[in-house]
Scaffold this active site. Structure first.
Site, short mmCIF file in Angstrom:
data_model
loop_
_atom_site.label_atom_id
_atom_site.label_comp_id
_atom_site.label_asym_id
_atom_site.label_seq_id
_atom_site.Cartn_x
_atom_site.Cartn_y
_atom_site.Cartn_z
N THR A 46 0.82 -1.24 0.05
CA THR A 46 0.13 -0.04 -0.12
C THR A 46 0.87 1.26 -0.04
OG1 THR A 46 -0.08 -0.23 2.53
CG2 THR A 46 -1.86 -1.24 1.09
N SER A 149 8.46 4.72 5.82
CA SER A 149 7.60 5.14 7.00
C SER A 149 8.20 5.07 8.46
CB SER A 149 6.17 4.43 6.67
OG SER A 149 5.36 5.29 7.54
#
Length: 550
Positions: A46, A149
């Protein structure tokens, strides 16, 4: 969660656990992936391709191949404007940037790198793409964000954002992934590349001041006049991430009382308290990772933190401590749609399928359309781009929203703006978000939520991802009539890769993990803890029955 809590959770990591940066970077160059091993292939999830150099899942060959594939993709689509590229503070991000620049220059791509080598938050890349493309129909820009991230310090990540500024959709990532793996299989023979020194000198490589462009435009998103006038005392912990040098200029430019708790950058992230599983993870929604700022909660009216690429936020208030993401997002939505009169009257509220149902109740009270989609921020991009969504958010503390005038701001998650909104909310409401959440739940009901993991093999995970509503035979859920059984998201009809079952005062969703041999059950109750546990038990029974049938 069902996993066992590490005895190190919430404590500083022992020296022996810290990552060996030199070894990581050596492995990045020296180790080559074997595309015959699934875990070593390019695989876009994602949020782009992620992996580790020691595991041969994020190495120089991956980055060279992905970058060449992106060059070919953008050429095939006539995307010939500048490409904005930025990195976070993970140890593998700088070498990955250098690899990418060698390929971008060789392919003649106009490339915009951060002025002075400054780290670049994900939202600053999205903002740069959208700002450049405003009013243009041709010569459009796109971007690359080099980040895994909030993942542990040994991780690497590489993400492509097309001209809409948001995360690439599966059509794009599928094409890039397939082409990159083919390039690796071919020994990189088709990859164009020049030496780094030549790439940095290339006429196509330019510096761009991401920091100034983003910070100077923030006043069109946040009401800094209200924040400054109120005198609210604010604190921020950048968690050693890519926005570490953005916060002081924000405070200076807008004259707000904002203290940067720490501006330390260290590729080992030794200053972080470790997460629930004993790993260092820069997750601003984890109470274990956020121990430093939680310990300072009484020093500020409201404080906040962002993850390593600054696309996620964590809010700490005097009244509550660290707010759960679902709690803050509910307050944020309620506030935004009441205090942004220039937004379209039909602008909707975007949420992921596993986000709190309190957002459903907030949207209903506001008279706003609810847009519920599968997991993944990419589903909000089009709505944020054209203003038909005022807000899009995920239960994992990622959100973005429109400018004050209703125009597009960032079509990727923006942890900086989301964090600063807690200051505006506190300033204008004279209550912090924790107090406002308590008030909201006294009016709309207080949800209790939990997520558990259950084992599932590859076959069972595949079966769960294709589960259909007619396979759920029950008519009741935890003592209430089942009102909906979903295998597609109500907002856009996209498959959710699992199932969601809802009643009047509770729901559960089950979906397989993309990386582990487990499935995840999310549940939420508007009654009490006993009802929540009943939801989880019945959810697991329903799913197990469906998985074992036939």
């Amino acid at each position: 969660m069902s996993a066992r809590l590490s005895p190190l959770a919430g404590k500083l990591a022992p020296e022996a656990q810290l990552v060996d940066v030199a070894r990581l970077r050596d492995a990045y160059v020296d180790l080559r992936p074997d595309v015959g091993v699934p875990a070593q292939r390019v695989a876009f999830g994602t949020s782009g391709h992620r992996g580790g150099s020691l595991e041969r899942s994020f190495n120089e060959w991956h980055v060279l191949a992905i970058t060449q594939a992106i060059c070919e993709y953008r050429a095939s689509k006539g995307i010939d404007g500048p490409l904005f590229i930025g990195i976070d503070t993970h140890a593998l991000s700088q070498p990955a940037l250098e690899s990418a620049l060698e390929v971008l220059a060789a392919n003649g791509v106009e490339t915009m790198v951060s002025k002075g080598g400054e780290y670049t938050p994900t939202p600053a890349i999205s903002h740069a793409i959208l700002t450049y493309n405003r009013g243009r129909a041709t010569g459009l820009a796109d971007g690359i964000v080099v980040t895994p991230s909030h993942n542990p310090p040994d991780g690497g990540g590489f993400k492509y954002n097309p001209p809409n500024g948001g995360p690439a959709d599966t059509d794009i990532t599928g094409w890039v992934q397939k082409r990159a793996n083919a390039l690796i299989e071919g020994g990189l023979r088709e990859v164009r590349r020049v030496p780094l020194a030549e790439a940095l000198r290339a006429s196509t490589t330019h510096e761009h001041d991401f920091l100034d462009a983003y910070v100077s435009d923030l006043a069109n998103v946040i009401d800094f006049d209200a924040v400054r006038a109120s005198g609210v005392h604010l604190g921020v912990d950048p968690l050693g991430g890519s926005g570490v040098h953005y916060w002081a200029p924000i405070a200076d430019r807008y004259g707000i009382d904002l203290t940067v708790v720490s501006d330390e950058v260290d590729h080992t992230f030794r200053f972080m308290s470790v997460d629930w599983d004993g790993k260092i993870r820069m997750d601003p929604s984890s109470s274990y990772a956020m121990q430093r700022l939680i310990g300072l909660k009484d020093s500020y009216d409201v404080a906040f933190a962002c993850d390593t690429d600054h696309d996620r936020h964590g809010i700490v208030t005097r009244s509550t401590g660290l707010l759960l993401p679902n709690h803050y997002l509910s307050v944020l939505v309620d506030y935004l749609f009441r205090h942004r009169p220039q937004w379209r009257s039909d602008a909707g509220v975007g949420k992921t399928l596993v986000s709190t149902a309190l957002l459903d109740r907030v949207a209903k009270r506001l008279g706003r359309r609810l847009y519920e989609v599968p997991v993944g921020f990419k589903w909000f991009v089009d709505g944020l781009f054209d203003g038909s969504l005022g807000f899009g958010g995920e239960e994992s503390a990622g959100a973005s929203f429109l400018r004050r005038d209703g125009g597009v701001w960032s079509t990727d998650k923006d942890g900086i703006a989301s964090a600063l909104m807690s200051a505006e909310i506190t300033a204008r409401m004279d209550k912090d978000p924790g107090e406002l959440y308590r008030q909201m739940t006294s009016e709309l009901g207080r949800p209790l939520s939990e997520r558990v993991d259950a084992p599932a093999n590859t076959e069972q995970k595949a079966k769960l991802s294709k589960l259909s509503p007619d396979q759920v035979k029950s008519t009741q859920l935890a003592g209430e009539k089942i009102e909906a059984v979903l295998d597609r998201a109500p907002g856009n009809g996209a498959p959710i890769g699992g199932i969601k079952v809802a009643s009047a005062n509770g729901w559960f969703a089950a979906r397989p993990s993309g990386t582990e041999d487990i499935y995840k059950i999310y549940a939420e109750s508007f009654k009490d803890e006993a009802h929540l546990q009943q939801l989880l038990e019945e959810a697991q029974a329903m799913v197990d029955q469906a998985l074992n049938a036939g």
